[in-house]
Scaffold this motif. Structure first.
Motif, mmCIF file in Angstrom:
data_model
loop_
_atom_site.group_PDB
_atom_site.id
_atom_site.type_symbol
_atom_site.label_atom_id
_atom_site.label_comp_id
_atom_site.label_asym_id
_atom_site.label_seq_id
_atom_site.Cartn_x
_atom_site.Cartn_y
_atom_site.Cartn_z
ATOM 1 N N GLU A 67 41.918 31.744 35.092
ATOM 2 C CA GLU A 67 41.241 32.716 34.748
ATOM 3 C C GLU A 67 40.975 33.804 35.788
ATOM 4 O O GLU A 67 40.965 35.139 35.537
ATOM 5 N N ILE A 68 41.054 33.501 37.087
ATOM 6 C CA ILE A 68 40.909 34.444 38.306
ATOM 7 C C ILE A 68 42.118 35.126 38.319
ATOM 8 O O ILE A 68 42.037 36.468 38.148
ATOM 9 N N ILE A 69 43.192 34.495 38.146
ATOM 10 C CA ILE A 69 44.682 35.383 38.172
ATOM 11 C C ILE A 69 44.916 36.400 36.757
ATOM 12 O O ILE A 69 45.084 37.492 36.985
ATOM 13 N N LYS A 70 44.025 36.014 35.533
ATOM 14 C CA LYS A 70 44.059 36.736 34.663
ATOM 15 C C LYS A 70 43.246 37.855 34.872
ATOM 16 O O LYS A 70 43.854 39.259 34.546
ATOM 17 N N ARG A 71 42.236 37.815 35.607
ATOM 18 C CA ARG A 71 41.292 38.809 35.834
ATOM 19 C C ARG A 71 41.794 39.658 36.787
ATOM 20 O O ARG A 71 41.672 40.924 36.699
ATOM 21 N N LEU A 72 42.406 39.228 37.929
ATOM 22 C CA LEU A 72 42.823 40.024 39.022
ATOM 23 C C LEU A 72 44.107 40.847 38.556
ATOM 24 O O LEU A 72 44.392 42.132 38.845
ATOM 25 N N SER A 73 44.838 40.192 37.496
ATOM 26 C CA SER A 73 46.036 40.732 37.007
ATOM 27 C C SER A 73 45.752 41.932 35.845
ATOM 28 O O SER A 73 46.696 42.920 35.888
ATOM 29 N N CYS A 74 44.644 41.884 35.452
ATOM 30 C CA CYS A 74 44.243 43.060 34.422
ATOM 31 C C CYS A 74 43.516 44.204 35.315
ATOM 32 O O CYS A 74 43.255 45.030 34.734
ATOM 33 N N GLY A 75 43.366 43.843 36.734
ATOM 34 C CA GLY A 75 42.924 45.271 37.427
ATOM 35 C C GLY A 75 41.479 45.036 37.875
ATOM 36 O O GLY A 75 41.244 45.924 38.614
ATOM 37 N N GLU A 76 40.851 43.876 37.798
ATOM 38 C CA GLU A 76 39.539 43.708 38.225
ATOM 39 C C GLU A 76 39.449 43.595 39.645
ATOM 40 O O GLU A 76 40.555 43.096 40.439
ATOM 41 N N SER A 77 38.589 44.148 40.332
ATOM 42 C CA SER A 77 38.339 44.159 41.938
ATOM 43 C C SER A 77 38.199 42.768 42.263
ATOM 44 O O SER A 77 37.616 41.833 41.439
ATOM 45 N N GLY A 78 38.362 42.436 43.496
ATOM 46 C CA GLY A 78 37.725 41.216 44.169
ATOM 47 C C GLY A 78 36.444 41.058 44.064
ATOM 48 O O GLY A 78 35.843 39.897 43.633
ATOM 49 N N ARG A 79 35.880 41.969 44.364
ATOM 50 C CA ARG A 79 34.416 41.954 44.102
ATOM 51 C C ARG A 79 33.869 41.624 43.007
ATOM 52 O O ARG A 79 32.763 40.492 42.687
ATOM 53 N N SER A 80 34.411 42.116 41.888
ATOM 54 C CA SER A 80 33.933 41.813 40.404
ATOM 55 C C SER A 80 34.209 40.252 40.010
ATOM 56 O O SER A 80 33.442 39.769 39.392
ATOM 57 N N VAL A 81 35.330 39.842 40.380
ATOM 58 C CA VAL A 81 35.897 38.340 40.299
ATOM 59 C C VAL A 81 34.969 37.612 40.944
ATOM 60 O O VAL A 81 34.509 36.579 40.457
ATOM 61 N N SER A 82 34.623 37.990 42.118
ATOM 62 C CA SER A 82 33.808 36.933 42.979
ATOM 63 C C SER A 82 32.435 36.846 42.384
ATOM 64 O O SER A 82 31.884 35.650 42.009
ATOM 65 N N ARG A 83 31.797 38.055 41.927
ATOM 66 C CA ARG A 83 30.463 37.835 41.272
ATOM 67 C C ARG A 83 30.703 37.317 39.993
ATOM 68 O O ARG A 83 29.615 36.410 39.903
ATOM 69 N N TRP A 84 31.633 37.188 39.291
ATOM 70 C CA TRP A 84 31.762 36.667 37.910
ATOM 71 C C TRP A 84 31.931 34.969 38.204
ATOM 72 O O TRP A 84 31.288 34.327 37.411
ATOM 73 N N LEU A 85 32.491 34.805 39.359
ATOM 74 C CA LEU A 85 32.823 33.238 39.632
ATOM 75 C C LEU A 85 31.463 32.551 40.015
ATOM 76 O O LEU A 85 31.002 31.592 39.659
ATOM 77 N N GLU A 86 30.697 33.423 40.634
ATOM 78 C CA GLU A 86 29.492 32.844 41.169
ATOM 79 C C GLU A 86 28.556 32.637 40.106
ATOM 80 O O GLU A 86 27.656 31.820 39.867
#
Length: 183
Positions: free
Chosen positions: A15-34
């Motif tokens: 899921e992390i790779i999918k979100r990062l590959s779609c162009g989401e920022s690291g900050r956005s993915v970090s918040r989503w995980l948390e």
């Protein structure tokens, strides 16, 4: 064996790779995980992983290059096809013009033949003229040859042979259509 980093060891790696590959920022993915899984991976770690492993910019550039290459190939194919059709049309135009010029010449000669034939017959009757009856016969033979070359005569019907001289034009048109359909 090298130790896996937090991104690679995450149970939510795909899921992390999918979100990062779609162009989401690291900050956005970090918040989503948390917020979603209560998993803590810093945005800096996510951005580092993204720039090292996913390299979206490189993939985007490669995709743009691929698209441009495809566009160039398509444009070249279209241009080549247009050039072929244009050349065929030019050839057809030249052939048609040549045929029209020839037919115009034949028509001119044919329209003048009765006058020329009449004068030759009149001159042949005159003993002081250099025109002989064989000259009159030659004019008649030439008229007959022109007639046979350009017209058909069957019994009492006269038909214009539209295929005479137009074969080249028909071949050029056929070739143009075949080229067009092939591409």
């Amino acid at each position: 064996m090298a130790r896996k980093n937090k991104v690679e060891s995450s149970p939510h790696y795909n899921e992390i790779i999918k979100r990062l590959s779609c162009g989401e920022s690291g900050r956005s993915v970090s918040r989503w995980l948390e917020n979603t899984y209560n998993e803590k991976i810093s945005f800096a770690a996510l951005n580092r992983y993204k720039s090292k492993n996913i390299k979206i910019e490189d993939r985007v550039e490669a995709e743009l290059n691929k698209r441009q290459e495809l566009k160039n190939k398509t444009e070249n194919a279209v241009q080549s096809q247009a050039d072929k059709i244009e050349a065929a049309e030019d050839t057809m135009s030249i052939v048609a013009q040549t045929i029209a010029d020839n037919m115009e010449g034949v028509a001119k000669v044919a329209s003048e033949l009765p006058t020329i034939f009449g004068r030759a017959k009149q001159d042949a009757r005159d003993p002081n003229s250099k025109t002989e009856w064989k000259d009159v016969a030659n004019i008649s033979i030439q008229a007959n040859k022109i007639y046979n070359d350009y017209f058909k005569h069957e019994e009492d019907n006269i038909e214009i042979n539209i295929n005479e001289g137009f074969g080249e034009l028909a071949d050029a048109i056929k070739k143009s259509r075949e080229i067009y359909k092939a591409h």
